[in-house]
Design a protein around this motif. Structure first.
Motif, mmCIF file in Angstrom:
data_model
loop_
_atom_site.group_PDB
_atom_site.id
_atom_site.type_symbol
_atom_site.label_atom_id
_atom_site.label_comp_id
_atom_site.label_asym_id
_atom_site.label_seq_id
_atom_site.Cartn_x
_atom_site.Cartn_y
_atom_site.Cartn_z
ATOM 1 N N ILE A 1 0.939 -1.081 0.120
ATOM 2 C CA ILE A 1 -0.106 0.069 -0.194
ATOM 3 C C ILE A 1 1.054 1.027 -0.091
ATOM 4 C CG2 ILE A 1 -1.725 1.136 1.137
ATOM 5 C CD1 ILE A 1 -2.734 -1.449 2.548
ATOM 6 N N LEU A 2 0.636 2.175 -0.983
ATOM 7 C CA LEU A 2 1.457 3.274 -0.998
ATOM 8 C C LEU A 2 0.569 4.518 -0.805
ATOM 9 C CD1 LEU A 2 3.148 1.813 -4.090
ATOM 10 C CD2 LEU A 2 4.446 2.468 -2.106
ATOM 11 N N GLU A 3 0.920 5.413 -0.046
ATOM 12 C CA GLU A 3 0.164 6.770 0.557
ATOM 13 C C GLU A 3 0.097 7.508 -0.701
ATOM 14 O OE1 GLU A 3 0.718 10.377 3.424
ATOM 15 O OE2 GLU A 3 1.885 8.526 3.970
ATOM 16 N N ASN A 4 1.165 7.740 -1.315
ATOM 17 C CA ASN A 4 1.040 8.889 -2.299
ATOM 18 C C ASN A 4 1.180 8.383 -3.675
ATOM 19 O OD1 ASN A 4 1.226 11.116 -0.458
ATOM 20 N ND2 ASN A 4 3.366 10.063 -0.065
ATOM 21 N N ALA B 1 12.283 -7.130 -2.396
ATOM 22 C CA ALA B 1 10.892 -7.759 -1.984
ATOM 23 C C ALA B 1 10.060 -8.005 -3.218
ATOM 24 C CB ALA B 1 10.177 -7.123 -0.983
ATOM 25 N N GLU B 2 9.613 -9.444 -3.459
ATOM 26 C CA GLU B 2 8.741 -9.590 -4.445
ATOM 27 C C GLU B 2 7.367 -8.855 -4.149
ATOM 28 O OE1 GLU B 2 7.218 -13.511 -6.879
ATOM 29 O OE2 GLU B 2 9.453 -13.332 -6.246
ATOM 30 N N ILE B 3 6.840 -8.047 -4.890
ATOM 31 C CA ILE B 3 5.518 -7.480 -4.974
ATOM 32 C C ILE B 3 4.696 -8.009 -5.996
ATOM 33 C CG2 ILE B 3 4.474 -5.247 -4.669
ATOM 34 C CD1 ILE B 3 6.442 -5.481 -2.343
ATOM 35 N N GLY B 4 3.588 -8.487 -5.470
ATOM 36 C CA GLY B 4 2.507 -8.933 -6.288
ATOM 37 C C GLY B 4 1.383 -8.104 -6.709
ATOM 38 N N THR B 5 1.040 -7.092 -5.776
ATOM 39 C CA THR B 5 0.133 -6.099 -5.986
ATOM 40 C C THR B 5 0.281 -4.658 -5.545
ATOM 41 O OG1 THR B 5 -1.756 -7.716 -6.097
ATOM 42 C CG2 THR B 5 -2.465 -5.548 -5.475
ATOM 43 N N LEU B 6 0.185 -3.714 -5.921
ATOM 44 C CA LEU B 6 0.225 -2.415 -5.338
ATOM 45 C C LEU B 6 -1.138 -1.879 -5.199
ATOM 46 C CD1 LEU B 6 3.219 -0.709 -7.588
ATOM 47 C CD2 LEU B 6 3.289 -1.567 -5.651
ATOM 48 N N ILE B 7 -1.371 -0.940 -4.136
ATOM 49 C CA ILE B 7 -2.592 -0.521 -3.622
ATOM 50 C C ILE B 7 -2.119 0.948 -3.642
ATOM 51 C CG2 ILE B 7 -4.577 -0.146 -2.389
ATOM 52 C CD1 ILE B 7 -4.184 -3.166 -1.730
ATOM 53 N N TYR B 8 -2.992 1.891 -4.209
ATOM 54 C CA TYR B 8 -2.770 3.391 -4.067
ATOM 55 C C TYR B 8 -3.554 3.811 -2.800
ATOM 56 C CZ TYR B 8 -3.372 8.367 -4.678
ATOM 57 O OH TYR B 8 -3.313 9.624 -4.411
ATOM 58 N N GLY B 9 -3.011 4.407 -1.807
ATOM 59 C CA GLY B 9 -3.683 4.697 -0.507
ATOM 60 C C GLY B 9 -4.578 5.834 -0.620
ATOM 61 N N ALA B 10 -3.969 6.903 -1.211
ATOM 62 C CA ALA B 10 -4.618 8.217 -1.259
ATOM 63 C C ALA B 10 -4.644 8.891 0.245
ATOM 64 C CB ALA B 10 -6.138 8.239 -1.902
ATOM 65 N N GLY B 11 -3.549 8.837 0.601
ATOM 66 C CA GLY B 11 -3.437 9.388 2.066
ATOM 67 C C GLY B 11 -4.357 8.897 2.986
#
Length: 196
Positions: A74-77, A98-108
């Motif tokens: 999960i990425l805040e920005n 780190a192997e990353i399977g999914t990114l999620i945009y957290g929107a702060g």
């Protein structure tokens, strides 16, 4: 490499040719898919559920449902989200080792509200109990607060942990810039030899 000449034309091998280490890791699964496509192409004309097709190919009903545990970040920005997303779309599978399977945009702070519906809305593979959910945001009072609130609010269901390698990289970058600024300031205030 055996994929160059023996694989079904239905499989694009470009990624594995460019990443032989990933091919070695996935080899058994890819060979099973190749075998299926060579011998049972006609079966693809019959619609089936994801689990049925998965069982036909790999003898594992949940394989296409990504049964293996995955790392979710999960990425805040927005900027880091788009940068890391493009990086993964260009064939990379790891971010800071780190192997990353999914990114999620957290929107702060929006992630706290939207994560309430995670169990209802997320793809099944994202809810796998073996997944690791990482969080990376600003290293300031508000960013730390967002992480703490998120981790606390959902701790009964999900363990959300800081994405330490990204924070380490952020701190290393800051330290490098501070050293450079200090050196530039020292250089700017040095008295030239002819005036001393």
């Amino acid at each position: 490499m055996d994929i160059k000449y023996t694989f079904s034309t239905m499989i694009s091998v470009d990624y594995y040719l460019a990443h032989p280490d990933m091919y070695e890791k996935d080899r058994n699964w890819v060979l099973m898919l190749n075998q299926y496509l060579k011998k049972h192409t006609d079966a693809l004309l019959t619609p089936e559920s994801l689990n049925e097709r998965s069982f036909e190919i790999w003898h594992r009903e949940k394989f296409l449902d990504r049964e293996q545990g995955k790392n979710i970040l999960i990425l805040e920005n927005k900027d880091p989200f788009f940068s890391m997303r493009n990086y993964l779309l260009n064939g990379h599978t790891e971010i800071f080792g780190a192997e990353i399977g999914t990114l999620i945009y957290g929107a702060g702070k929006g992630i706290i509200r939207s994560f309430q519906d995670f169990d209802l809305c997320a793809e099944p593979y994202m809810k796998h109990p073996e997944n690791t959910i990482y969080y990376f945001g600003d290293l300031d009072y508000e960013g730390i607060g967002i992480y703490e609130n998120l981790a606390e609010k959902f701790r009964s269901r999900w363990k959300i942990i800081p994405f330490v390698p990204a924070y380490q990289s952020m701190l290393e970058t800051v330290n490098t810039k501070l050293r450079q600024a200090k050196q530039a300031a020292e250089d700017a205030f040095q008295v030239p030899q002819k005036y001393s």
